[in-house]
Design a protein around this motif. Structure first.
Motif, mmCIF file in Angstrom:
data_model
loop_
_atom_site.group_PDB
_atom_site.id
_atom_site.type_symbol
_atom_site.label_atom_id
_atom_site.label_comp_id
_atom_site.label_asym_id
_atom_site.label_seq_id
_atom_site.Cartn_x
_atom_site.Cartn_y
_atom_site.Cartn_z
ATOM 1 N N ASP A 87 0.816 -1.215 0.000
ATOM 2 C CA ASP A 87 0.000 0.000 0.000
ATOM 3 C C ASP A 87 0.849 1.263 0.000
ATOM 4 O O ASP A 87 1.998 1.269 0.465
ATOM 5 N N LYS A 131 -4.251 11.837 -6.008
ATOM 6 C CA LYS A 131 -4.536 11.311 -7.345
ATOM 7 C C LYS A 131 -3.258 10.839 -8.040
ATOM 8 O O LYS A 131 -3.174 9.702 -8.513
ATOM 9 N N ASP A 132 -2.246 11.704 -8.087
ATOM 10 C CA ASP A 132 -1.049 11.416 -8.874
ATOM 11 C C ASP A 132 -0.219 10.287 -8.278
ATOM 12 O O ASP A 132 0.332 9.459 -9.009
ATOM 13 N N LYS A 134 -1.368 7.956 -6.349
ATOM 14 C CA LYS A 134 -2.229 6.766 -6.268
ATOM 15 C C LYS A 134 -2.215 6.131 -4.870
ATOM 16 O O LYS A 134 -2.119 4.903 -4.712
ATOM 17 N N THR A 136 -3.390 4.492 -1.563
ATOM 18 C CA THR A 136 -4.473 3.542 -1.284
ATOM 19 C C THR A 136 -4.981 3.645 0.147
ATOM 20 O O THR A 136 -6.054 3.132 0.470
ATOM 21 N N TYR A 158 -11.671 17.005 -10.540
ATOM 22 C CA TYR A 158 -11.593 15.616 -10.103
ATOM 23 C C TYR A 158 -12.984 15.000 -9.944
ATOM 24 O O TYR A 158 -13.971 15.691 -9.662
ATOM 25 N N ASP A 162 -11.157 9.185 -9.883
ATOM 26 C CA ASP A 162 -9.758 9.511 -10.171
ATOM 27 C C ASP A 162 -8.804 9.018 -9.083
ATOM 28 O O ASP A 162 -7.591 9.046 -9.268
ATOM 29 N N PHE A 163 -9.371 8.564 -7.967
ATOM 30 C CA PHE A 163 -8.538 8.238 -6.812
ATOM 31 C C PHE A 163 -8.485 6.725 -6.579
ATOM 32 O O PHE A 163 -9.385 5.987 -6.989
ATOM 33 N N SER A 164 -7.414 6.292 -5.917
ATOM 34 C CA SER A 164 -7.171 4.862 -5.688
ATOM 35 C C SER A 164 -7.391 4.439 -4.242
ATOM 36 O O SER A 164 -7.048 3.318 -3.872
#
Length: 394
Positions: A87, A131-132, A134, A136, A158, A162-164
Motif C-alpha cells: 500500500d 490522485k497522482d 495513487k 491507497t 476531479y 480519479d482516486f485509488s
C-alpha cells in the motif's frame, strides 16, 4: 505511593494494580517540562507535547525503545485494517509536537509501505498528490476526511473515480457512526477508527478491526475502566473512564493514567477477527467534554449522532453555542443544510427546524435553538475541529 500507603511488597499480581494511585494530566502539567521523565536526557531521542489548549503543555519524552514499541503498535494497527507493504499511505495528520503525523509515518514505514508525508492543510495540493501518487490508504482526522471528500465533490477537476483510496485510518477526535458512514460513502473507502493519546504514546494504543470495537495493544498498555466519581474498577461492559498503565515505556512510564475518555472494555475472543486482545468501545465522549446545560449532561457526540441521521442536513458540519442569559442556560445548534434539500420556502424551513428540534430534544433531554446555515458556512478544519463554543462564565 507513601501517601497511598503502598509498598512494593503489596503488589503481587496484576489484580493488585487497583491499589495504586492514579496519575492525571494535572500531575504532568505541574511537573512541566521534564519532571515526569524517568530516565536521563541522554537516553531521550524525541520529545512530543500536547496542544496545550487547556493549560500547560504535557511533555512526553521517548527513548529509542519507546519509539520502536510505538512504531510496532501502529504497524499492527495498520494490519488490523488490512494494510500491507504494497500500500501507499498518504498521511494528512499534522507533523510536529502533535503525535499523529510521526506516529502514522513510522508505523507505516515499519510495515514496509510507501509513505507520502503531506501533513495538514493545502487541500488542493493534497487532492493532486492523492490522485497522482495513487495512495491507497488515507490517515487523517475524520473531519478532514470530509473536507477532502467535499472538495472532490465541488471540484471541476476531479471525480472520486480519479482516486485509488481503499482504506481510511481516522482518529484524534470523536466521531459518530453517522459520520463514518458519510466518509465511506463519499470517499468509496472502508473507514477504521484508531485511538491514542500522547501521554501513553500516540496513535496506535488501540485499533478497530472492522467491527464495532477497537483492540487495545495490551502487551504495551494495560487498560482499566473506572467509575469517574468513586474511582472503583468497573466490570466488562459497563461504561466508565478509561485508565492506562504503560508496561514497557522508559521515557515517561505512567501508572493508572486517567484519560477522561468514556467507554467500556470487553475480554474474550473477538467475533470479527478472532483476536484475543481486550476490546474497547469507540470513544463517544470525554468526561471533560461534557456540557452541563440546565442540569442536564450533554455530549456533542449525542447531537452529532442525531444530526447525521437527518438527510436534509449536512450533519457533520455543526457548531454548538452555549450561553447564559440571566440565570438560564441556552443551547444553539448551528448546522448546515444539505445542498440537495436547500429551499427558499419559509414554510418548509420552519417544518424542518421543528422536526430537528424535536429529534435533538428527544436525544439529549433539553430543547435547543436550531439555526440553519448555508452549505460551506461552517468550515471543518485541517486538524481537530472545534465543535463547541461555551460563552458562559462558569
Amino acid at each position: 505511593m507513601d501517601e497511598a500507603g503502598i509498598k512494593p511488597s503489596d503488589i503481587k499480581s496484576i489484580d493488585d494494580l487497583k491499589k495504586l494511585p492514579f496519575t492525571t494530566k494535572h500531575d504532568l502539567r505541574e511537573n512541566y517540562p521534564y519532571g515526569f521523565f524517568a530516565t536521563s536526557m541522554d537516553n531521550i531521542v524525541r520529545i512530543h507535547a500536547s496542544s496545550g489548549t487547556t493549560g500547560k503543555l504535557t511533555t512526553m519524552g521517548y527513548t529509542k525503545r519507546d519509539l520502536d514499541d510505538w512504531s510496532e503498535a501502529f504497524k499492527r494497527s495498520l494490519t488490523f485494517a488490512g494494510v500491507t507493504k504494497s500500500d501507499i499511505v498518504h498521511i494528512s495528520y499534522g507533523y510536529g509536537l502533535f503525535t499523529g503525523g510521526l506516529g502514522a509515518h513510522y508505523g507505516a514505514e515499519a510495515l514496509g509501505c510507501a509513505v507520502v508525508p503531506c501533513s495538514t492543510g493545502n487541500t488542493s495540493r493534497q487532492l493532486q498528490l492523492l490522485k497522482d501518487f495513487k495512495a491507497t490508504v488515507l490517515c487523517c482526522t475524520p473531519s478532514y476526511a470530509l473536507v477532502l471528500a467535499e472538495a472532490i465533490e465541488k471540484s471541476d477537476e476531479y471525480t472520486i473515480e480519479d482516486f485509488s483510496l481503499r482504506i481510511g485510518i481516522f482518529g484524534a477526535e470523536p466521531w459518530s457512526e453517522g459520520m463514518k458512514a458519510q466518509i465511506e460513502e463519499k470517499l468509496h473507502i472502508k473507514a477504521y477508527d484508531i485511538y491514542g493519546l500522547s501521554e501513553i504514546s500516540g496513535p496506535g494504543v488501540s485499533m478497530n478491526c472492522g467491527g464495532k470495537y477497537l483492540h487495545v495493544q495490551e502487551d504495551y498498555f494495560y487498560p482499566e475502566i473506572i467509575d469517574p466519581e468513586t474511582l472503583e474498577v468497573l466490570p466488562d461492559g459497563v461504561e466508565g473512564e478509561l485508565v492506562f498503565t504503560t508496561l514497557r515505556k522508559e521515557g515517561v512510564p505512567l501508572i493508572r493514567y486517567r484519560t477522561r475518555d468514556l467507554c467500556s472494555l470487553y475480554h474474550g475472543v473477538c467475533p470479527i477477527c478472532g483476536r484475543t486482545l481486550v476490546r474497547m468501545d469507540r470513544v463517544k465522549a470525554r468526561s471533560d467534554d461534557m456540557l452541563i446545560i440546565r442540569g442536564v449532561n450533554v455530549f456533542p457526540s449525542q447531537i452529532e449522532h442525531t444530526l447525521t441521521k437527518i438527510k436534509e442536513l449536512n450533519g457533520a458540519h455543526y457548531l454548538l453555542v452555549v450561553d447564559r442569559k440571566g440565570l438560564l442556560d441556552s443551547l444553539e445548534i448551528k448546522v448546515e443544510l444539505n445542498p440537495a434539500y436547500f429551499t427558499d420556502t419559509i414554510k418548509d424551513i420552519e417544518i424542518l427546524k421543528k422536526s430537528v428540534e424535536h429529534m435533538v430534544t428527544s436525544a439529549i433531554g433539553i430543547a435547543p435553538k436550531i439555526t440553519f446555515c448555508s452549505p460551506g458556512e461552517i468550515p471543518l478544519s485541517d486538524g481537530k475541529t472545534k465543535r463547541t463554543i461555551d460563552n458562559r462564565k462558569i
